[in-house]
Design an enzyme around this catalytic site. Sequence first.
Site, PDB file in Angstrom:
ATOM      1  N   ASP A 161     -82.741  24.217   8.538  1.00  0.00           N
ATOM      2  CA  ASP A 161     -82.954  22.911   7.652  1.00  0.00           C
ATOM      3  C   ASP A 161     -83.631  21.817   8.276  1.00  0.00           C
ATOM      4  O   ASP A 161     -83.222  21.711   9.628  1.00  0.00           O
ATOM      5  CB  ASP A 161     -81.545  22.722   6.957  1.00  0.00           C
ATOM      6  CG  ASP A 161     -81.965  22.032   5.583  1.00  0.00           C
ATOM      7  OD1 ASP A 161     -82.975  21.636   5.162  1.00  0.00           O
ATOM      8  OD2 ASP A 161     -81.101  21.539   4.901  1.00  0.00           O
ATOM      9  N   GLY A 162     -84.632  21.080   7.706  1.00  0.00           N
ATOM     10  CA  GLY A 162     -85.093  19.867   8.283  1.00  0.00           C
ATOM     11  C   GLY A 162     -86.476  19.930   8.678  1.00  0.00           C
ATOM     12  O   GLY A 162     -87.079  19.005   9.542  1.00  0.00           O
ATOM     13  N   ASN A 163     -87.245  20.956   8.445  1.00  0.00           N
ATOM     14  CA  ASN A 163     -88.706  21.276   8.819  1.00  0.00           C
ATOM     15  C   ASN A 163     -89.173  19.746   8.219  1.00  0.00           C
ATOM     16  O   ASN A 163     -89.866  19.192   8.948  1.00  0.00           O
ATOM     17  CB  ASN A 163     -89.041  22.268   8.366  1.00  0.00           C
ATOM     18  CG  ASN A 163     -88.431  23.401   8.954  1.00  0.00           C
ATOM     19  OD1 ASN A 163     -87.857  23.372  10.088  1.00  0.00           O
ATOM     20  ND2 ASN A 163     -88.798  24.765   8.334  1.00  0.00           N
TER      21      ASN A 163
ATOM     22  N   ASN B 162     -86.125  28.251  -3.654  1.00  0.00           N
ATOM     23  CA  ASN B 162     -87.518  27.519  -3.246  1.00  0.00           C
ATOM     24  C   ASN B 162     -88.545  27.855  -3.811  1.00  0.00           C
ATOM     25  O   ASN B 162     -89.424  26.861  -3.431  1.00  0.00           O
ATOM     26  CB  ASN B 162     -87.498  28.021  -1.604  1.00  0.00           C
ATOM     27  CG  ASN B 162     -86.413  27.505  -0.657  1.00  0.00           C
ATOM     28  OD1 ASN B 162     -86.200  28.072   0.363  1.00  0.00           O
ATOM     29  ND2 ASN B 162     -85.909  26.389  -0.949  1.00  0.00           N
TER      30      ASN B 162
ATOM     31  N   THR C 141     -84.034  31.834  -3.553  1.00  0.00           N
ATOM     32  CA  THR C 141     -84.234  31.996  -4.764  1.00  0.00           C
ATOM     33  C   THR C 141     -84.830  30.695  -5.546  1.00  0.00           C
ATOM     34  O   THR C 141     -85.313  30.711  -6.442  1.00  0.00           O
ATOM     35  CB  THR C 141     -83.133  32.788  -5.775  1.00  0.00           C
ATOM     36  OG1 THR C 141     -82.022  32.153  -5.344  1.00  0.00           O
ATOM     37  CG2 THR C 141     -83.212  34.446  -5.250  1.00  0.00           C
TER      38      THR C 141
HETATM   39  C1  FPP Z   1     -86.044  24.057   5.202  1.00  0.00           C
HETATM   40  O1  FPP Z   1     -86.595  22.756   5.671  1.00  0.00           O
HETATM   41  C2  FPP Z   1     -87.087  25.148   5.531  1.00  0.00           C
HETATM   42  C3  FPP Z   1     -87.401  26.156   4.468  1.00  0.00           C
HETATM   43  C4  FPP Z   1     -86.923  26.162   3.072  1.00  0.00           C
HETATM   44  C5  FPP Z   1     -88.375  27.085   5.141  1.00  0.00           C
HETATM   45  C6  FPP Z   1     -88.034  27.908   6.187  1.00  0.00           C
HETATM   46  C7  FPP Z   1     -89.323  28.662   6.384  1.00  0.00           C
HETATM   47  C8  FPP Z   1     -90.036  28.845   7.741  1.00  0.00           C
HETATM   48  C9  FPP Z   1     -89.595  27.933   8.796  1.00  0.00           C
HETATM   49  C10 FPP Z   1     -91.148  29.639   7.652  1.00  0.00           C
HETATM   50  C11 FPP Z   1     -91.170  30.938   8.029  1.00  0.00           C
HETATM   51  C12 FPP Z   1     -90.090  31.529   8.658  1.00  0.00           C
HETATM   52  C13 FPP Z   1     -89.860  32.448   9.437  1.00  0.00           C
HETATM   53  C14 FPP Z   1     -88.363  33.053   9.772  1.00  0.00           C
HETATM   54  C15 FPP Z   1     -90.936  32.898  10.349  1.00  0.00           C
HETATM   55  P1  FPP Z   1     -86.841  21.729   4.509  1.00  0.00           P
HETATM   56  O2  FPP Z   1     -88.252  21.792   4.086  1.00  0.00           O
HETATM   57  O3  FPP Z   1     -85.805  21.798   3.469  1.00  0.00           O
HETATM   58  O4  FPP Z   1     -86.754  20.600   5.257  1.00  0.00           O
HETATM   59  P2  FPP Z   1     -86.326  18.850   4.803  1.00  0.00           P
HETATM   60  O5  FPP Z   1     -84.801  19.235   4.274  1.00  0.00           O
HETATM   61  O6  FPP Z   1     -86.260  18.272   5.712  1.00  0.00           O
HETATM   62  O7  FPP Z   1     -87.449  18.722   3.654  1.00  0.00           O
END
Ligand code: FPP
Length: 246
Positions: free
Chosen positions: A27-29, A75, A73
């Site tokens: 989480d946190g991307n 997302n 599911t």
């Molecule tokens: C959560 O951060 C991240 C996700 C729901 C997506 C994760 C997917 C990847 C990293 C892509 C591919 C994965 C692999 C395993 C190769 P968020 O977007 O909810 O962050 P935020 O809460 O800060 O907005």
Amino acid sequence: MKLFSKKHQRATRQVENLPRHVAIILDGNGRWAKRRALPRSAGHKAGAENFRNIATYCKELGIEYLTVYAFSTENWKRPKDEVSTIMQLLEKYLHESIETMARENIRLRFLGDTSVLSPELRALIEKTNAISEGIDGFQANICLNYGGRDEIVRAARAYAEDVQNGAENTLTEETFSRYLYSDGIPDPELMIRTSGEQRLSNFLLWQCAYAEFYFTDVLWPDFDRKESDRALEVYSRRDRRFGGVK
Ligand code: FPP
């Protein structure tokens, strides 16, 4: 086994209770990207790269399984562009893995309903599954279109169908767990969630019955080897009683 990576030179002690299986809610991307005034896609890209780094680190440490929540599911509710960025990153990751997994002795498995994914992604999943059959090393499980409740409902339906078709009706926790996506994978002992959120969000509901939880404010793309060491160190000091006394 040395827990701490050489790179960080923080400690060299032997850690006895390393988990066999670590699960992570990545989480946190999005926030990582926002802090850098970058598009959310840059956060997901950094997140996917970090998954590769942390999987390699888990393997080096001797952890047997790493399971990550890549796409739930729920997302699908995200903007179309973002969903397509994540799917493209997964395709890229799988293309690259097909080249390297045998050499690196890394098996991949996908948990979730992959039948609704694009034909390209499904073909890549089939290819990686076929390669994985010949590999007996570290296993990375990628949860894709995964939901814990959905998994349990599907398992219940499949079980009921088998019984209707004449299978013996002897339901136990063990027989039921064979109907889950995670069949054959030991339960995670450690569940990590990054970015400050402290909830399970429908991830591995059945499998986490006795997992230790580790929450950190660090955003997923910044969750490096040093942060992994921290989580493992905290885990190693936990007193796991499984409802009993010691
Ligand atoms: C959560 O951060 C991240 C996700 C729901 C997506 C994760 C997917 C990847 C990293 C892509 C591919 C994965 C692999 C395993 C190769 P968020 O977007 O909810 O962050 P935020 O809460 O800060 O907005």
